[in-house]
Design a protein around this motif. Structure first.
Motif, PDB file in Angstrom:
ATOM      1  N   VAL A 115       0.848  -1.198   0.000  1.00  0.00           N
ATOM      2  CA  VAL A 115       0.000   0.000   0.000  1.00  0.00           C
ATOM      3  C   VAL A 115       0.878   1.240   0.000  1.00  0.00           C
ATOM      4  O   VAL A 115       1.739   1.400   0.865  1.00  0.00           O
ATOM      5  N   ALA A 116       0.653   2.125  -0.960  1.00  0.00           N
ATOM      6  CA  ALA A 116       1.499   3.316  -1.123  1.00  0.00           C
ATOM      7  C   ALA A 116       1.056   4.453  -0.209  1.00  0.00           C
ATOM      8  O   ALA A 116       0.708   5.552  -0.652  1.00  0.00           O
ATOM      9  N   PHE A 124       6.176   1.239   3.594  1.00  0.00           N
ATOM     10  CA  PHE A 124       6.295   2.237   2.522  1.00  0.00           C
ATOM     11  C   PHE A 124       7.050   3.460   3.035  1.00  0.00           C
ATOM     12  O   PHE A 124       7.916   4.015   2.344  1.00  0.00           O
ATOM     13  N   GLY A 125       6.760   3.872   4.265  1.00  0.00           N
ATOM     14  CA  GLY A 125       7.484   4.981   4.867  1.00  0.00           C
ATOM     15  C   GLY A 125       8.957   4.666   5.046  1.00  0.00           C
ATOM     16  O   GLY A 125       9.824   5.516   4.822  1.00  0.00           O
ATOM     17  N   GLN A 126       9.265   3.440   5.430  1.00  0.00           N
ATOM     18  CA  GLN A 126      10.661   3.031   5.591  1.00  0.00           C
ATOM     19  C   GLN A 126      11.413   3.099   4.263  1.00  0.00           C
ATOM     20  O   GLN A 126      12.589   3.485   4.218  1.00  0.00           O
ATOM     21  N   LEU A 167       0.224   3.027 -11.723  1.00  0.00           N
ATOM     22  CA  LEU A 167       0.451   4.306 -11.052  1.00  0.00           C
ATOM     23  C   LEU A 167       0.206   4.244  -9.544  1.00  0.00           C
ATOM     24  O   LEU A 167       0.808   5.003  -8.783  1.00  0.00           O
ATOM     25  N   LYS A 168      -0.660   3.353  -9.109  1.00  0.00           N
ATOM     26  CA  LYS A 168      -0.948   3.223  -7.680  1.00  0.00           C
ATOM     27  C   LYS A 168      -0.307   1.976  -7.081  1.00  0.00           C
ATOM     28  O   LYS A 168      -0.559   1.641  -5.926  1.00  0.00           O
ATOM     29  N   THR A 173       4.804   4.336  -8.165  1.00  0.00           N
ATOM     30  CA  THR A 173       3.961   5.465  -7.795  1.00  0.00           C
ATOM     31  C   THR A 173       4.710   6.780  -8.006  1.00  0.00           C
ATOM     32  O   THR A 173       5.942   6.829  -7.927  1.00  0.00           O
ATOM     33  N   PRO A 174       3.989   7.865  -8.281  1.00  0.00           N
ATOM     34  CA  PRO A 174       4.648   9.161  -8.485  1.00  0.00           C
ATOM     35  C   PRO A 174       5.533   9.578  -7.320  1.00  0.00           C
ATOM     36  O   PRO A 174       6.600  10.170  -7.529  1.00  0.00           O
TER      37      PRO A 174
END
Length: 262
Positions: A115-116, A124-126, A167-168, A173-174
């Protein structure tokens, strides 16, 4: 001339026969492995030495992650960073005197979960924090350096089989692409994959085990070789050993090989 290969092997002990086949076929001077999935004392050091790769720098851990660099040329360990700040074995750097003091940094950037969103998915934060720490590190590099490994980001639209569909999806992801771009800008890193195989030419390095890889070709370019600008000017060839994905019980990644006039 020196040739350097990088490969996320997804368990070096399980796939040592494939590594041996690749080394005999491609014969790089140096091989950087990611996701070796073993502790340092479990690494098949003797098997590599018998293949001519007696110089080794190993940063392992039990069952997960881990990186190793093996070489036919004398080298010494140069650095070992914990950019995730959690003790995971994801980096080792070496210096190769006979290649003009080349510094070769081997990294396995976290995948980042599914999950982005760092609020609901700490992994994802790591991943973003890891890239940010690498960015600060890159700003201080003052020697010709080669940064290779599994970056777990496919930055360009043409680096995935379907840009809009992904993209997601974590890896394209961007936000990840922007964060990786900041890392690249911090040292003016040259993406050797796109120097030698210009966009939008197909240039994949990973295919999921979940989908038939050749028939559907749902690939992503997750593995990279980046060079300092002065070193990049000396790169003369780059190739992808895509055929290894069709070997028996393969890794989901394939090796990249770059040759330099140094």
């Amino acid at each position: 001339m020196i040739s350097v290969a990088t490969w996320n092997i997804n368990s070096v002990r399980l796939r040592m026969p494939l590594v041996e086949q690749f080394l005999k076929e491609a014969a790089p001077d140096v091989l950087c492995l990611q996701e070796i999935k073993c502790q340092e004392h479990q690494f098949p050091a003797k098997a590599f030495a018998e293949l001519g790769y007696e110089y080794q720098a190993i940063h392992g851990q039990k069952g997960y992650h881990g990186v190793a660099t093996v070489s036919r040329l004398p080298m010494s360990e140069f650095s070992r960073h914990d950019w995730q700040d959690n003790g995971e074995a994801r980096h080792v750097g070496v210096e190769i005197p006979s290649a003009g003091g080349l510094v070769l940094e081997n990294v396995y950037i976290p995948a980042g979960g599914d999950v982005a969103d760092r609020e609901v998915n700490p992994k994802f934060g790591q991943k973003l924090d890891f890239l940010e720490r690498m960015t600060r590190w890159s700003e201080k590099i003052d020697r010709p350096t080669l940064l290779v490994g599994d970056f777990n980001v496919a930055p360009l639209e043409c680096d995935v089989y379907d840009h809009k569909a992904l993209l997601k999806v974590v890896s394209h992801t961007p936000l990840e692409v922007e964060t990786l771009g900041q890392l690249q800008a911090a040292h003016d890193w040259v993406d050797l994959g796109r120097k030698h195989i210009p966009a939008p030419e197909r240039n994949y390095s990973w295919w999921s085990y979940r989908t038939y890889w050749q028939g559907k070709d749902r690939g992503r370019r997750l593995d990279h070789m980046w060079a300092s600008p002065d070193l990049a000017a000396q790169s003369r060839a780059h190739r992808i050993a895509e055929h290894t994905r069709d070997w028996e019980k393969p890794s989901d990644h394939v090796p990249l090989i770059t040759e330099f006039d140094v």
